[in-house]
Write an enzyme that holds these catalytic residues in place. Structure first.
Site, PDB file in Angstrom:
ATOM      1  N   GLY A  68      24.933  43.373  16.330  1.00 41.15           N
ATOM      2  CA  GLY A  68      26.243  43.301  15.695  1.00 41.15           C
ATOM      3  C   GLY A  68      27.199  44.363  16.220  1.00 41.15           C
ATOM      4  CB  SER A  69      26.779  47.967  16.989  1.00 38.59           C
ATOM      5  OG  SER A  69      26.306  48.331  15.706  1.00 38.59           O
ATOM      6  CG  ASN A 149      28.151  47.046   5.486  1.00 41.29           C
ATOM      7  OD1 ASN A 149      29.351  46.855   5.687  1.00 41.29           O
ATOM      8  ND2 ASN A 149      27.589  48.223   5.649  1.00 41.29           N
ATOM      9  CD  GLN A 177      25.310  42.730   5.385  1.00 41.93           C
ATOM     10  OE1 GLN A 177      24.651  42.023   4.619  1.00 41.93           O
ATOM     11  NE2 GLN A 177      24.786  43.784   5.982  1.00 41.93           N
ATOM     12  CB  SER A 197      23.246  41.519  13.701  1.00 39.77           C
ATOM     13  OG  SER A 197      22.094  42.253  14.018  1.00 39.77           O
ATOM     14  N   GLY A 198      20.818  39.364  14.595  1.00 39.30           N
ATOM     15  CA  GLY A 198      19.557  38.713  14.246  1.00 39.30           C
ATOM     16  C   GLY A 198      18.805  39.341  13.085  1.00 39.30           C
ATOM     17  CG  HIS A 199      18.575  43.765  12.318  1.00 42.53           C
ATOM     18  ND1 HIS A 199      18.626  44.588  11.225  1.00 42.53           N
ATOM     19  CD2 HIS A 199      19.637  44.100  13.078  1.00 42.53           C
ATOM     20  CE1 HIS A 199      19.665  45.401  11.342  1.00 42.53           C
ATOM     21  NE2 HIS A 199      20.309  45.116  12.451  1.00 42.53           N
ATOM     22  CB  CYS A 332      25.618  52.405   8.924  1.00 40.01           C
ATOM     23  SG  CYS A 332      25.021  50.760   9.265  1.00 40.01           S
TER      24      CYS A 332
HETATM   25  C1  LIG Z   1      24.362  45.790  10.201  1.00 44.21           C
HETATM   26  C2  LIG Z   1      25.815  45.559  10.400  1.00 44.21           C
HETATM   27  C3  LIG Z   1      26.404  45.691  11.676  1.00 44.21           C
HETATM   28  C4  LIG Z   1      25.647  46.195  12.869  1.00 44.21           C
HETATM   29  O1  LIG Z   1      24.692  45.295  13.347  1.00 44.21           O
HETATM   30  P1  LIG Z   1      23.533  45.843  14.312  1.00 44.21           P
HETATM   31  O2  LIG Z   1      22.890  44.617  14.847  1.00 44.21           O
HETATM   32  O3  LIG Z   1      22.614  46.660  13.478  1.00 44.21           O
HETATM   33  O4  LIG Z   1      24.213  46.619  15.396  1.00 44.21           O
HETATM   34  C5  LIG Z   1      27.751  45.399  11.800  1.00 44.21           C
HETATM   35  N1  LIG Z   1      28.478  44.988  10.742  1.00 44.21           N
HETATM   36  C6  LIG Z   1      27.947  44.841   9.519  1.00 44.21           C
HETATM   37  C7  LIG Z   1      28.797  44.361   8.401  1.00 44.21           C
HETATM   38  C8  LIG Z   1      26.599  45.123   9.305  1.00 44.21           C
HETATM   39  O5  LIG Z   1      26.084  44.992   8.081  1.00 44.21           O
END
Ligand SMILES: *Cc1c(COP(=O)(O)O)cnc(C)c1O
Length: 387
Positions: A68-69, A149, A177, A197-199, A332
């Site tokens: 996601g980042s 988030n 999210q 983001s996958g996780h 974070c």
């Molecule tokens: C977790 C998160 C990210 C970052 O995603 P990563 O895959 O961990 O880099 C970005 N935006 C939101 C809203 C998130 O919750």
């Protein structure tokens, strides 16, 4: 252990593990022309097609990234670059964005962009007229997260995207999210770029997606090889792409039932705690407390609570020693002594904001978990408040 930190990371789904295990022998480079490469390519494109179908996009609009980042950074930097070429150096966002967005915007402000962050209501919302009023002729980008988030508020992205389209301003949304949790159709939302983001929905860590609308201008963050149709260089992370696709498929197929279950569990938890400790502040959506509420304005599984006169991190540690995993603010910001920028944006003073915890539930949580968490939180908060 009771795991109630799904918004930080969702445990790897069995379907993702199986799909990845079954792909372990696809060691070929997807860019190679020989059979080993073609087999890997076929699996990668299969994952891309699955992801595209599940978010209402076409496969050519899906770019795999490291998470996601990276997706947020790539989308924002690309739009900034294209804007600057036309002399546009104003970027509009909100005060409650994820650090991957806020810190990229901060870097751009150091590089000469003018960044304006819109405030949110005390419940954590922004609206389309607010965005419309703040757009200027030199606005290069508007970026607003789909759901927050820390407090779970879901923003009116379709309306905001429509305003931006009418004014000819590129629009990005951080949907990390929401994808895999509530229905997300990138085409219907009308966004230019969208990240996830996958996780966060049971895929592996270190893989994400950037949706880039067909026809939207895009310059890669990582130039180099021609992978991902020239939009993200580097030999593709095939195993994780396959795992992400399998996890997303299950998440989307089960999301309606899971959403009802999770809304009912989180409303029960919030209701129990409010009964026991009336001074609690519930951050985000003013809950209607109905298990059947499918309110589009909040995620069903995130409960953010602020307690008077305690340190949220101390409560998280005490809960952890009892086998209950929750979060203070968000993962974070964990370990930082500063109060959450999201909670203070709601109007809480910094001292009070430090008394916040986030509970984020998943399909494995049960009524018994809610009862145990209620009992533990009430006991530990009372104890910490007396301290
Ligand atoms: C977790 C998160 C990210 C970052 O995603 P990563 O895959 O961990 O880099 C970005 N935006 C939101 C809203 C998130 O919750």
């Amino acid at each position: 252990m009771i795991y109630a930190d799904y918004a930080a990371t969702h445990p790897l789904r069995a379907v993702a593990r199986e799909a990845m295990t079954a792909s372990l022998d696809l060691w070929g480079n997807p860019s190679s022309l020989h059979a080993a490469g073609r087999n890997a390519r076929e699996a990668l494109e299969g994952a891309r097609a699955t992801v595209a179908r599940l978010i209402g996009a076409s496969p050519s609009e899906i770019v795999f990234t490291s998470g996601g980042s990276e997706s947020n950074t790539a989308a924002i930097r690309s739009a900034a670059l294209h804007g600057a070429r036309e002399g546009k150096r104003h970027i509009l966002s909100t005060v409650i964005e994820h650090p991957s967005v806020l810190n990229t915007l901060h870097a751009l402000s150091v590089e000469g962009f003018e960044v304006a962050l819109l405030p949110v209501t005390s419940d954590g919302y922004i609206n389309a007229p607010q965005v419309a009023a703040a757009i200027r002729p030199d606005t290069a980008l508007v970026t607003v997260m789909h759901a927050n988030n820390e407090i779970g508020t879901v923003q009116p992205i379709r309306e905001i995207a429509a305003v931006c389209r009418r004014r000819g301003v590129p629009f990005h949304t951080d949907a990390v999210q929401t994808v895999g949790h509530i229905s997300v159709n990138a085409t219907e939302l009308g966004v230019d770029t969208l990240s996830f983001s996958g996780h966060k929905f049971g895929g592996p860590h270190g893989i994400g997606v950037l949706y880039v609308r067909k026809g939207a201008p895009f310059t890669p963050l990582i130039p180099g090889g021609h992978q991902e149709a020239g939009r993200r260089a580097g030999t593709e992370n095939l195993l994780c792409a396959v795992g992400l696709a399998a996890a997303l498929e299950e998440a989307v197929n089960t999301m309606d039932g899971t959403g009802v279950l999770l809304r009912s569990l989180s409303n029960a938890l919030a209701g129990n705690l409010l009964n026991a400790i009336p001074s609690i502040r519930l951050n985000g959506c003013p809950r209607c407390m109905s298990p059947y509420c499918d309110s589009p304005c909040s995620l069903p599984h995130i409960v953010s609570l602020t307690f008077d006169g305690i340190d949220g991190e101390a409560l998280v540690y005490r809960l952890d020693t009892e086998g209950i995993a929750v979060s203070a603010g968000s993962a974070c910001t964990a370990g930082s002594p500063d109060p959450s920028h999201v909670i203070t944006a709601l109007g809480l003073d910094p001292e009070t904001a430090l008394g916040t915890i986030r509970i984020s539930l998943g399909a494995d949580n049960t009524d018994e978990d809610i009862a145990r968490m209620t009992e533990a939180i009430v006991r530990l908060v009372t104890d910490l408040q007396a301290f």
